[in-house]
Design a protein around this motif. Structure first.
Motif, PDB file in Angstrom:
ATOM      1  N   GLU A   1     -42.256 -54.748 -29.654  1.00 47.85           N
ATOM      2  CA  GLU A   1     -40.669 -53.963 -29.486  1.00 47.85           C
ATOM      3  C   GLU A   1     -39.865 -53.444 -29.882  1.00 47.85           C
ATOM      4  N   LYS A   2     -39.239 -52.836 -29.105  1.00 52.24           N
ATOM      5  CA  LYS A   2     -38.457 -51.819 -29.872  1.00 52.24           C
ATOM      6  C   LYS A   2     -37.004 -52.793 -30.671  1.00 52.24           C
ATOM      7  N   ILE A   3     -36.391 -52.159 -31.380  1.00 52.81           N
ATOM      8  CA  ILE A   3     -36.025 -52.504 -32.349  1.00 52.81           C
ATOM      9  C   ILE A   3     -34.388 -51.854 -31.666  1.00 52.81           C
ATOM     10  N   ASP A   4     -33.449 -52.944 -31.845  1.00 53.41           N
ATOM     11  CA  ASP A   4     -31.738 -52.359 -31.279  1.00 53.41           C
ATOM     12  C   ASP A   4     -31.563 -53.157 -32.183  1.00 53.41           C
ATOM     13  N   PHE A   5     -30.212 -51.471 -32.971  1.00 53.74           N
ATOM     14  CA  PHE A   5     -29.159 -51.931 -33.738  1.00 53.74           C
ATOM     15  C   PHE A   5     -28.361 -51.255 -33.277  1.00 53.74           C
ATOM     16  N   GLN A   6     -27.225 -51.789 -33.988  1.00 52.04           N
ATOM     17  CA  GLN A   6     -25.308 -51.081 -34.021  1.00 52.04           C
ATOM     18  C   GLN A   6     -25.464 -50.911 -35.298  1.00 52.04           C
ATOM     19  N   ILE A   7     -24.054 -50.050 -35.248  1.00 53.43           N
ATOM     20  CA  ILE A   7     -23.218 -50.373 -36.168  1.00 53.43           C
ATOM     21  C   ILE A   7     -21.623 -50.162 -36.430  1.00 53.43           C
ATOM     22  N   GLN A   8     -21.153 -51.246 -36.473  1.00 57.62           N
ATOM     23  CA  GLN A   8     -19.589 -51.870 -36.593  1.00 57.62           C
ATOM     24  C   GLN A   8     -18.751 -51.030 -37.823  1.00 57.62           C
ATOM     25  N   ASN A   9     -18.618 -50.036 -38.227  1.00 62.95           N
ATOM     26  CA  ASN A   9     -17.711 -49.613 -39.613  1.00 62.95           C
ATOM     27  C   ASN A   9     -18.815 -49.716 -40.430  1.00 62.95           C
TER      28      ASN A   9
END
Length: 484
Positions: A423-431
Motif C-alpha cells: 500500500e502507498k504511504i501517505d505523508f505530509q509536511i507541516q512546517n
C-alpha cells in the motif's frame, strides 16, 4: 587569480561578521533556554536496596560498570542483595598496541589480545568492589558495532564482521564468552539477553542512558528495552550516563564534588535520581576505575572525574499511545503521545536546524496510524528522514522501517521480520513536522512498540538520531485491533 566585483573583500568581511553575530545570538538564545529550563531541577533519592533485590547491570564496555555503578554495587552488596554484571563487548577496539603496552607495563606474564586484557581488568575492578568473578557475564560482541547489530545486521544470514585488528571475526573469538562462538547478529544478542533475564529474574535493571553519545551505549539501551519487553519484565529500570560532551564537569579528579546530569538531558521527560555514596565506597570506586589500567593510560582525568560523592540515574516513562479523531490536524504541534529529543545535538544543527531532530510521536484513529517527526527547523526535502518501529504482539516483534526522501515514502525490508506492505504511504509536511500515515491493520494484535528515527544526508551520512522509546497501546486498542 580570483576575480570579483569592486568592494568584494569588504562584502565578504561584512558577511563573515553577520554570520558570526547570528551564530553568537543563536548560542545565547540556546543558553538562555537551557538555564531557564534546568535551574529548578530536583533529584529524587534512589530507592533503598534490600536483600531481596536481584540487580542486573548491563555495561557496553569494560569500565562503564565501574564509572557509573560502583557506588550502587557497593550499596547492594552491603544490603546482601544479589548483583550480576553483563559485559556486552570486551572493548577490543581500544587503540592500544598490546605488545608495546605489555612491555611498557612489565606485564610479561600476559599473552593475549586487548579484549583478553580488558576482560582481566574487569575482573580485577569488580574484585575491588567485592564482586566475585562468577557474577560477571561476558557476551563477547564486537566493540563499536552494537548499533549495526540492532539495525542492519539483525539476522543470522547477515552477520557483522569485526573491523579492528583485535577482532576481525563474525563470531565471538573469546573462550570466556557466555555463548561459545556467538554469531555477531542482533537476533543472537537478544537471545542471550532473554536467556539471562529469564534465568536470573532481576528485580532491577540498569543500562545506559539513551542520551549517551556513544553508539554502543545507545544500542545497548535499545537491546535491553527490546529484551525486557519480550521477557515480560515489569520491574524498575534505571539508566546511567557515561558519554556526553565534556561531562562530567570538570573533567578531573574531584572526589568532594557532586555528580549532576548535563543540562540538556534535564529537559527530557526522565525522572532523575541520586544515590549518595560513602567515603569508603568512593575510595573503592577509585580503585575499581584504576584497575582499568589500559583506559587510565588513555584518559585518566576523564575516568577519575566520575569519582564523586554520588551517582545519578534516570528513569524514563512508558508513553501511552493516544487515539485521535479521524483525519487529525497537527497544526497545533505534537500530540501527547510523543517524546522530545536533545536540542541542537546534531553536528550541523545551529546552522542547519532542519538536520536536528526535536521530537517523535505516534497516534492512531479508526483506520490509520500516524508517525510524527519534528525537527528544530523546517523539514528539508533534500534530506533523508527514517522512521523505525519494532512492534510487539505479545509473542514476537515485527519491524517497520520507513524512509522519506525526494518527495517519496517507502517501506524498507531490513530484516526477516520486516513487515511488507504494497500500500502507498501517505505523508505530509507541516512546517517542522513530518507526518507519515500507514494502515492501522499493520498493528493488529500489537500492545507495545519501540520507536526511533534518524536523519541522513544524500550521501547516507547520519546527521542525527533519536533513542528507542517504549510506547504502549491502550487496552481497548488491543481488543479492537483483533477485528482489523
Amino acid at each position: 587569480m580570483v576575480r570579483g566585483f569592486p568592494g568584494s573583500k569588504y562584502n565578504r568581511n561584512k558577511i563573515i561578521i553577520i554570520l558570526i553575530f547570528i551564530a553568537l545570538m543563536s548560542f545565547l538564545i540556546f543558553l538562555y533556554f537551557y538555564l531557564d529550563e534546568t535551574q529548578n531541577v530536583e533529584y529524587g533519592q534512589f530507592p533503598q536496596i534490600t536483600s531481596s533485590d536481584r540487580i542486573l547491570i548491563v555495561s557496553p564496555h569494560p569500565d562503564d560498570e565501574s564509572l557509573a555503578n560502583s557506588g550502587l554495587i557497593r550499596a547492594a552488596l552491603r544490603a546482601n542483595a544479589t548483583v550480576l554484571v553483563i559485559m556486552m563487548t570486551n572493548g577490543d577496539a581500544t587503540p592500544i598496541n598490546v605488545t608495546d603496552y605489555v612491555q611498557k607495563t612489565n606485564r610479561t606474564d600476559f599473552n593475549g589480545s586487548i579484549g583478553d586484557l580488558r576482560h582481566l581488568e574487569t575482573i580485577e575492578a569488580m574484585s575491588q568492589l567485592g564482586l566475585n568473578q562468577s557474577r560477571i557475564i561476558f557476551l563477547g560482541y564486537p566493540d563499536g558495532a552494537l548499533s549495526y547489530l540492532f539495525g542492519s545486521n539483525w539476522d543470522y544470514n547477515n552477520l557483522y564482521k569485526g573491523s579492528n585488528s583485535a577482532n576481525e571475526y563474525d563470531h565471538s573469538p573469546y573462550n570466556f564468552s557466555y555463548e561459545s562462538n556467538a554469531p555477531y547478529c542482533g537476533a543472537n544478542v537478544d537471545k542471550n539477553l532473554e536467556q539471562i533475564i529469564r534465568s536470573y529474574k532481576p528485580t532491577m535493571i540498569l543500562y545506559p542512558d539513551d542520551g549517551d553519545e556513544h553508539p554502543d551505549h545507545w544500542a545497548t539501551s535499545a537491546f535491553i528495552r527490546y529484551a525486557a519487553i519480550k521477557t515480560g519484565y515489569s520491574g524498575p529500570t534505571y539508566c546511567y550516563l557515561v558519554h556526553k560532551g565534556s561531562w562530567p564537569s570538570p573533567l578531573q579528579f574531584q572526589p568532594q564534588s557532586t555528580l549532576e546530569a548535563p543540562d540538556d538531558l534535564l529537559q527530557l521527560d526522565a525522572n532523575w535520581l541520586m544515590l549518595n555514596i560513602t567515603q569508603d565506597d568512593e575510595n573503592k570506586k577509585e580503585k575499581a576505575i584504576n584497575s582499568h589500567a589500559t583506559q587510565i593510560s588513555l584518559m585518566k582525568n576523564y575516568l577519575l572525574s566520575f569519582v564523586r560523592t554520588d551517582e545519578i540515574f534516570a528513569n524514563y516513562p512508558v508513553i501511552l499511545i493516544q487515539q485521535v479523531t479521524n483525519n487529525p490536524d497537527f497544526s497545533d504541534g505534537m500530540p501527547l503521545s510523543s517524546f522530545n529529543d536533545l536540542k541542537y545535538d546534531s553536528k550541523t544543527s545551529l546552522l542547519l536546524p532542519s538536520t536536528d531532530l526535536a521530537g517523535a510521536g505516534f497516534v492512531y484513529d479508526d483506520n490509520n496510524a500516524y508517525l510524527l517527526l519534528k525537527t528544530s527547523g523546517n523539514i528539508n526535502p533534500n534530506l533523508v528522514y527514517d522512521l523505525h518501529l519494532r512492534v510487539y504482539n505479545g509473542t514476537d516483534f515485527k519491524r517497520i522501517d520507513l524512509k522519506v526522501k525526494d518527495g517519496n515514502a517507502q517501506y524498507e525490508l531490513k530484516a526477516n521480520n520486516s513487515i511488507q506492505s504494497t500500500e502507498k504511504i501517505d505523508f505530509q509536511i507541516q512546517n517542522n513536522i513530518l507526518i507519515v500515515k500507514i494502515p492501522l491493520k499493520l498493528f493488529k494484535g500489537a500492545n507495545i512498540l519501540l520507536m526511533s528515527a534518524d536523519i541522513k544526508d544524500d550521501q547516507k551520512n547520519k546527521l542525527d538520531d533519536m533513542s528507542w522509546r517504549i510506547f504502549k497501546f491502550p487496552p481497548e486498542f488491543i481488543v479492537n485491533s483483533m477485528l482489523l
